[in-house]
Design a protein around this motif. Structure first.
Motif, PDB file in Angstrom:
ATOM      1  N   ASN A  20      29.817  43.381  40.911  1.00 15.64           N
ATOM      2  CA  ASN A  20      30.003  44.754  40.436  1.00 15.64           C
ATOM      3  C   ASN A  20      29.002  45.720  41.049  1.00 15.64           C
ATOM      4  O   ASN A  20      29.327  46.876  41.315  1.00 15.64           O
ATOM      5  CB  ASN A  20      29.931  44.786  38.905  1.00 15.64           C
ATOM      6  CG  ASN A  20      31.232  44.343  38.265  1.00 15.64           C
ATOM      7  OD1 ASN A  20      32.150  45.138  38.086  1.00 15.64           O
ATOM      8  ND2 ASN A  20      31.325  43.063  37.932  1.00 15.64           N
ATOM      9  N   PHE A  43      36.706  37.179  43.369  1.00 12.36           N
ATOM     10  CA  PHE A  43      36.843  38.551  42.890  1.00 12.36           C
ATOM     11  C   PHE A  43      36.997  39.542  44.045  1.00 12.36           C
ATOM     12  O   PHE A  43      37.832  40.436  43.997  1.00 12.36           O
ATOM     13  CB  PHE A  43      35.628  38.933  42.039  1.00 12.36           C
ATOM     14  CG  PHE A  43      35.431  38.032  40.855  1.00 12.36           C
ATOM     15  CD1 PHE A  43      36.121  38.243  39.682  1.00 12.36           C
ATOM     16  CD2 PHE A  43      34.562  36.954  40.927  1.00 12.36           C
ATOM     17  CE1 PHE A  43      35.956  37.401  38.587  1.00 12.36           C
ATOM     18  CE2 PHE A  43      34.388  36.106  39.842  1.00 12.36           C
ATOM     19  CZ  PHE A  43      35.089  36.334  38.668  1.00 12.36           C
ATOM     20  N   LYS A  45      37.947  38.846  47.161  1.00 14.79           N
ATOM     21  CA  LYS A  45      39.144  38.508  47.956  1.00 14.79           C
ATOM     22  C   LYS A  45      39.057  39.082  49.368  1.00 14.79           C
ATOM     23  O   LYS A  45      39.879  39.901  49.792  1.00 14.79           O
ATOM     24  CB  LYS A  45      40.411  39.017  47.258  1.00 14.79           C
ATOM     25  CG  LYS A  45      40.588  38.455  45.843  1.00 14.79           C
ATOM     26  CD  LYS A  45      41.788  39.086  45.160  1.00 14.79           C
ATOM     27  CE  LYS A  45      41.977  38.527  43.753  1.00 14.79           C
ATOM     28  NZ  LYS A  45      40.831  38.864  42.845  1.00 14.79           N
ATOM     29  N   HIS A 125      35.964  43.521  52.026  1.00 13.17           N
ATOM     30  CA  HIS A 125      36.633  44.024  50.827  1.00 13.17           C
ATOM     31  C   HIS A 125      36.344  45.518  50.795  1.00 13.17           C
ATOM     32  O   HIS A 125      35.280  45.943  50.344  1.00 13.17           O
ATOM     33  CB  HIS A 125      36.094  43.349  49.572  1.00 13.17           C
ATOM     34  CG  HIS A 125      36.634  43.920  48.293  1.00 13.17           C
ATOM     35  ND1 HIS A 125      37.753  43.411  47.662  1.00 13.17           N
ATOM     36  CD2 HIS A 125      36.219  44.964  47.513  1.00 13.17           C
ATOM     37  CE1 HIS A 125      37.999  44.107  46.569  1.00 13.17           C
ATOM     38  NE2 HIS A 125      37.077  45.048  46.454  1.00 13.17           N
ATOM     39  N   CYS A 245      39.201  41.061  32.712  1.00 10.43           N
ATOM     40  CA  CYS A 245      39.065  41.317  34.155  1.00 10.43           C
ATOM     41  C   CYS A 245      38.567  40.069  34.874  1.00 10.43           C
ATOM     42  O   CYS A 245      39.099  39.684  35.927  1.00 10.43           O
ATOM     43  CB  CYS A 245      38.094  42.478  34.401  1.00 10.43           C
ATOM     44  SG  CYS A 245      38.768  44.112  34.138  1.00 10.43           S
ATOM     45  N   ALA A 248      41.166  37.382  35.153  1.00  9.89           N
ATOM     46  CA  ALA A 248      42.222  37.734  36.104  1.00  9.89           C
ATOM     47  C   ALA A 248      41.712  37.828  37.539  1.00  9.89           C
ATOM     48  O   ALA A 248      42.480  38.146  38.453  1.00  9.89           O
ATOM     49  CB  ALA A 248      42.866  39.061  35.700  1.00  9.89           C
ATOM     50  N   GLY A 249      40.414  37.551  37.761  1.00 16.87           N
ATOM     51  CA  GLY A 249      39.845  37.655  39.103  1.00 16.87           C
ATOM     52  C   GLY A 249      39.721  39.087  39.578  1.00 16.87           C
ATOM     53  O   GLY A 249      39.761  39.360  40.781  1.00 16.87           O
ATOM     54  N   GLU A 250      39.527  40.018  38.647  1.00 14.80           N
ATOM     55  CA  GLU A 250      39.386  41.431  38.981  1.00 14.80           C
ATOM     56  C   GLU A 250      37.942  41.879  38.788  1.00 14.80           C
ATOM     57  O   GLU A 250      37.153  41.226  38.098  1.00 14.80           O
ATOM     58  CB  GLU A 250      40.321  42.273  38.111  1.00 14.80           C
ATOM     59  CG  GLU A 250      41.795  41.967  38.323  1.00 14.80           C
ATOM     60  CD  GLU A 250      42.707  42.713  37.373  1.00 14.80           C
ATOM     61  OE1 GLU A 250      43.884  42.906  37.716  1.00 14.80           O
ATOM     62  OE2 GLU A 250      42.242  43.094  36.271  1.00 14.80           O
ATOM     63  N   ILE A 251      37.595  43.007  39.396  1.00 17.09           N
ATOM     64  CA  ILE A 251      36.236  43.533  39.339  1.00 17.09           C
ATOM     65  C   ILE A 251      36.199  44.647  38.304  1.00 17.09           C
ATOM     66  O   ILE A 251      36.896  45.654  38.424  1.00 17.09           O
ATOM     67  CB  ILE A 251      35.799  44.051  40.720  1.00 17.09           C
ATOM     68  CG1 ILE A 251      35.825  42.901  41.740  1.00 17.09           C
ATOM     69  CG2 ILE A 251      34.402  44.655  40.652  1.00 17.09           C
ATOM     70  CD1 ILE A 251      35.603  43.340  43.169  1.00 17.09           C
ATOM     71  N   GLU A 254      35.853  48.281  39.228  1.00 21.32           N
ATOM     72  CA  GLU A 254      37.007  48.892  39.889  1.00 21.32           C
ATOM     73  C   GLU A 254      38.136  49.191  38.917  1.00 21.32           C
ATOM     74  O   GLU A 254      39.030  49.961  39.234  1.00 21.32           O
ATOM     75  CB  GLU A 254      37.514  47.973  41.002  1.00 21.32           C
ATOM     76  CG  GLU A 254      36.544  47.818  42.157  1.00 21.32           C
ATOM     77  CD  GLU A 254      37.067  46.922  43.273  1.00 21.32           C
ATOM     78  OE1 GLU A 254      36.447  46.927  44.345  1.00 21.32           O
ATOM     79  OE2 GLU A 254      38.075  46.220  43.060  1.00 21.32           O
ATOM     80  N   LYS A 255      38.086  48.557  37.728  1.00 23.48           N
ATOM     81  CA  LYS A 255      39.168  48.712  36.757  1.00 23.48           C
ATOM     82  C   LYS A 255      38.779  49.558  35.556  1.00 23.48           C
ATOM     83  O   LYS A 255      39.629  50.238  34.975  1.00 23.48           O
ATOM     84  CB  LYS A 255      39.616  47.313  36.271  1.00 23.48           C
ATOM     85  CG  LYS A 255      40.229  46.424  37.355  1.00 23.48           C
ATOM     86  CD  LYS A 255      41.574  46.966  37.813  1.00 23.48           C
ATOM     87  CE  LYS A 255      42.206  46.051  38.846  1.00 23.48           C
ATOM     88  NZ  LYS A 255      43.531  46.537  39.289  1.00 23.48           N
TER      89      LYS A 255
END
Length: 274
Positions: A20, A43, A45, A125, A245, A248-251, A254-255
């Motif tokens: 993050n 995360f 990717k 990324h 997050c 779900a492999g999200e940052i 960013e969300k």
């Protein structure tokens, strides 16, 4: 500038913090030094991956030249060499590839040959350069791979260090300008936090604390930070949306706007402390 993210134990949130921080930093470099189990890439990717093999040097001995003087064995402070059946034998697991055995051999019977220990994966990324160290299965030490990963870093770099306080952690943080210590507010977390703080102190690093997964202040941790003069830069509560997050492999930065604000604020505090 290099910012090392450390934690005394796995699961404290070190990778969460490092990923993050990189996400709010703009043009930067994220280096995953946790080479035994790198998961920052889950995360970030990274795209456009390139692979860079990393090798270390291992001594080999020419029996036709060896005189049996054992100077190489006596020299090795890591006890990686023994003299067996008329010639030296190397234990690759504890060899530090210092090259000393070849230097002290009067007969020139030692040569060094490369041995693969892992690879670096380099990708992107967005504005982030992602460097991931991946240690070969069965390797006893990831320090040569970590050393090469950190060497590849350019500009503002976020170093995601291994958990704990052993040699790989020291190798990861050695060249850092600032150590962000991610603390878990539990008795077990505090015990390991103290060890990683001791390591950062021995290295002479400026430090700050990020307390993660805090539902209420944990008195012993608060007291230790106050007595040690360690600034608590931010606190992250238990948060269902952040957990979703991660799952779900999200940052999160960013969300979720509040996490972008938190980590932007954290990055500013780190920069302001140098």
């Amino acid at each position: 500038m290099k910012i090392a993210c450390l934690s005394g134990k796995g699961g404290a949130g070190k990778t969460f913090a490092a990923v993050n921080l990189a996400a709010v930093a703009g043009e930067c470099c994220y280096v995953d030094c946790d080479v035994e189990e790198p998961n920052g890439r889950l995360f970030l990717k990274p795209e456009g991956l390139e692979t860079l093999p990393v090798s270390t040097l291992l001594p080999e001995f020419d029996g036709s030249l060896c005189t049996g003087c054992k100077k190489c064995v006596d020299f090795c402070r890591f006890h990686a060499l023994v003299y067996v059946k008329g010639k030296p034998m190397v234990f690759s697991e504890v060899c530090h590839s210092c090259g000393g055995c070849s230097l002290v051999c009067p007969a020139g019977a030692v040569r060094e040959e490369p041995r693969a220990v892992g690879v670096l994966e380099l990708g992107r990324h967005g504005d982030i350069t992602v460097i991931t160290g991946v240690l070969n299965p069965g390797e006893a030490s990831g320090t040569p791979l970590i050393r090469e990963a950190v060497r590849q870093a350019r500009g503002l770099s976020i170093l995601d260090c291994p958990p704990g306080s052993a040699c790989p952690v020291m190798e990861s943080a050695m060249d850092a300008d600032f150590c962000l210590l991610v603390a878990e507010p539990t008795a077990f977390g505090l015990h390991n936090f103290k060890m990683v703080y001791e390591l950062a102190s021995l290295l002479g690093k400026k430090c700050g604390v990020l307390i993660n997964k805090q539902d209420a202040p944990y008195g012993p941790l608060e007291d230790f930070c106050r007595e040690a003069g360690l600034p608590i830069l931010e606190r992250i509560p238990f948060d269902r949306e952040a957990a979703e997050c991660i799952a779900a492999g999200e940052i999160a930065a960013e969300k979720l706007p509040r996490y972008r604000e938190l980590f932007t604020r954290l990055l500013g505090k780190i920069g302001g402390g140098l």
